[in-house]
Design a protein around this motif. Structure first.
Motif: not given
Length: 80
Positions: A47, A54-55, A57, A66, A68, A80
């Motif tokens: 991000y 983080y994501e 996609r 998405r 994260s 996670c």
């Protein structure tokens, strides 16, 4: 992992909220990314403004999935 040690993304992924075909695409993306030393940004990125958030996609149909994640402070493991 949450405070109870449960993987919340896995719980969500195994729920009825995610269509079976989307689950397959998400799982395939995760397996594919395991072969990359550096993840391509179109599939996994930080991000903006957040160093350790983080994501992942994935697009299936007209839905953008998405999930994260963030990196652990002590050993760099992925939560996670």
């Amino acid at each position: 992992m949450n405070a109870r040690g449960e993987n919340e993304i896995l719980t969500w992924l195994n729920s009825s909220e995610v269509p079976k075909e989307a689950k397959a695409k998400i799982n395939a993306r995760v397996v594919t990314l395991q072969g990359f030393p550096i993840f391509p940004e179109q599939y996994f990125s930080a991000y903006k403004g957040w160093d350790d958030l983080y994501e992942l996609r994935i697009i299936y149909g007209k839905v953008q999935y998405r999930p994260s994640d963030f990196m652990g402070l002590a050993d760099g493991s992925l939560f996670c």
